[in-house]
Design a protein around this motif. Structure first.
Motif, PDB file in Angstrom:
ATOM      1  N   ILE A  64       0.863  -1.179   0.000  1.00 27.02           N
ATOM      2  CA  ILE A  64       0.000   0.000   0.000  1.00 27.02           C
ATOM      3  C   ILE A  64       0.900   1.229   0.000  1.00 27.02           C
ATOM      4  N   VAL A  65       0.993   1.893  -1.139  1.00 23.90           N
ATOM      5  CA  VAL A  65       1.882   3.042  -1.300  1.00 23.90           C
ATOM      6  C   VAL A  65       1.118   4.320  -0.949  1.00 23.90           C
ATOM      7  N   GLN A  66       1.609   5.068   0.033  1.00 25.49           N
ATOM      8  CA  GLN A  66       0.899   6.247   0.523  1.00 25.49           C
ATOM      9  C   GLN A  66       0.634   7.264  -0.577  1.00 25.49           C
ATOM     10  N   GLU A  67       1.622   7.505  -1.418  1.00 18.89           N
ATOM     11  CA  GLU A  67       1.459   8.495  -2.479  1.00 18.89           C
ATOM     12  C   GLU A  67       0.352   8.084  -3.441  1.00 18.89           C
ATOM     13  N   THR A  68       0.292   6.800  -3.763  1.00 13.82           N
ATOM     14  CA  THR A  68      -0.723   6.300  -4.681  1.00 13.82           C
ATOM     15  C   THR A  68      -2.120   6.421  -4.064  1.00 13.82           C
ATOM     16  N   VAL A  69      -2.228   6.067  -2.778  1.00 14.02           N
ATOM     17  CA  VAL A  69      -3.515   6.148  -2.090  1.00 14.02           C
ATOM     18  C   VAL A  69      -3.976   7.603  -1.998  1.00 14.02           C
ATOM     19  N   ALA A  70      -3.017   8.498  -1.699  1.00 15.28           N
ATOM     20  CA  ALA A  70      -3.355   9.926  -1.609  1.00 15.28           C
ATOM     21  C   ALA A  70      -3.881  10.444  -2.946  1.00 15.28           C
ATOM     22  N   GLY A 100       7.586   0.152   3.843  1.00 13.88           N
ATOM     23  CA  GLY A 100       6.230   0.692   3.902  1.00 13.88           C
ATOM     24  C   GLY A 100       5.222  -0.318   4.428  1.00 13.88           C
ATOM     25  N   TYR A 101       3.952  -0.089   4.086  1.00 14.13           N
ATOM     26  CA  TYR A 101       2.867  -0.935   4.588  1.00 14.13           C
ATOM     27  C   TYR A 101       2.444  -1.960   3.535  1.00 14.13           C
ATOM     28  N   ARG A 102       2.071  -3.128   4.018  1.00 11.81           N
ATOM     29  CA  ARG A 102       1.522  -4.155   3.143  1.00 11.81           C
ATOM     30  C   ARG A 102       0.406  -4.883   3.882  1.00 11.81           C
ATOM     31  N   VAL A 103      -0.539  -5.434   3.120  1.00 15.58           N
ATOM     32  CA  VAL A 103      -1.608  -6.231   3.723  1.00 15.58           C
ATOM     33  C   VAL A 103      -0.966  -7.415   4.441  1.00 15.58           C
ATOM     34  N   THR A 104      -1.403  -7.665   5.654  1.00 15.39           N
ATOM     35  CA  THR A 104      -0.809  -8.724   6.467  1.00 15.39           C
ATOM     36  C   THR A 104      -0.773 -10.045   5.703  1.00 15.39           C
TER      37      THR A 104
END
Length: 253
Positions: A64-70, A100-104
């Motif tokens: 989950i890329v913050q820039e993409t989600v934003a 970064g973050y990833r789905v568990t």
């Protein structure tokens, strides 16, 4: 000389005339039941990402890329970052340092451990809850299972999953063991990304029929029967879980 009273604003006077029971000084004080506080940006993003995870749109291990989600939501990175922290605390996602973050993402051993822990803790919750079970809770379970049946008839597996979880929460709703409830909620969250993978492999009509047996046990306040049925019910997911991991292993070979 009569006491002075505050002059009413014109809009307040109009409101009083239109609905004196609601807006006049004689109205009963308290929060309005028809008012829904708007979601914050953080809450809206967390809800949307949670939905994507539990419906399989974001598979286990997805980054989950913050820039993409934003960019997708048209907002700054601040509420995105806060939403991701919320989902991390709920154990839907995991933070990987420097990445970064990833789905568990869980191994087969990890996922089986989640089910083992749920078996232990849910039994404790059900035993604690049973003395406080009311006819209203039993009725809610019946209603929830009926909704699940209807969703199944429409092949709406997303709704089936939602009502299934609500049903199981009701089995221990009357428990006062708040900390254990929070842990069980986190265990459900951790495994939620895998539910869209193994749910299609389940015999869902059988699942709903087993729910009926559980409702009967709750209605009879039969804790031993309820605990046994809950264990048997959960165990049906183990074979499909092995199946999806075997398929992934064959695909990567």
């Amino acid at each position: 000389m009569p006491p002075r009273t505050a002059a009413k604003r014109p809009d307040s006077e109009g409101a009083d005339r239109a609905n004196p029971a609601t807006y006049s000084g004689d109205a009963v004080r308290g929060r309005r039941s028809d008012f829904v506080r708007p979601k914050t940006a953080q809450q809206a993003v967390a809800e949307a990402l949670r939905h994507d995870i539990t419906t399989g749109k974001l598979a286990p291990g997805s980054w989950i890329v913050q820039e993409t989600v934003a960019e997708q939501f048209g907002m700054s990175r601040i509420p995105i970052r806060e939403a991701l922290k919320t989902l991390e605390a709920e154990e839907y996602i995991t933070y990987v340092p420097h990445s970064g973050y990833r789905v568990t993402k869980l191994s087969l051993t990890d996922l089986l451990e989640v089910f083992t822990l749920r078996a232990i803790l849910e039994e404790a919750l059900i035993r604690d809850a049973m003395p406080g079970v009311t006819d209203e809770i039993v009725d809610e379970m019946r209603s929830c299972n009926a909704e699940m049946d209807a969703a199944l008839a429409e092949d709406d597996l997303i709704a089936v999953g939602v009502f299934n979880r609500q049903f199981h929460v009701l089995t221990f709703q009357a428990s006062g063991m708040a900390r254990t409830k929070r842990i069980v909620t986190q265990l459900w969250n951790t495994a939620d990304a895998y539910r869209p993978l193994y749910s299609p492999l389940l015999d869902m009509p059988k699942v709903c029929k087993e729910h009926v047996l559980m409702i009967e046990a709750m209605a009879d306040r039969d804790v031993e029967r309820m605990v046994r049925l809950n264990h048997e019910h959960r165990a049906h997911a183990i074979a499909p879980i092995h199946e999806i991991f075997d398929a992934q292993s064959d695909a990567s070979a």
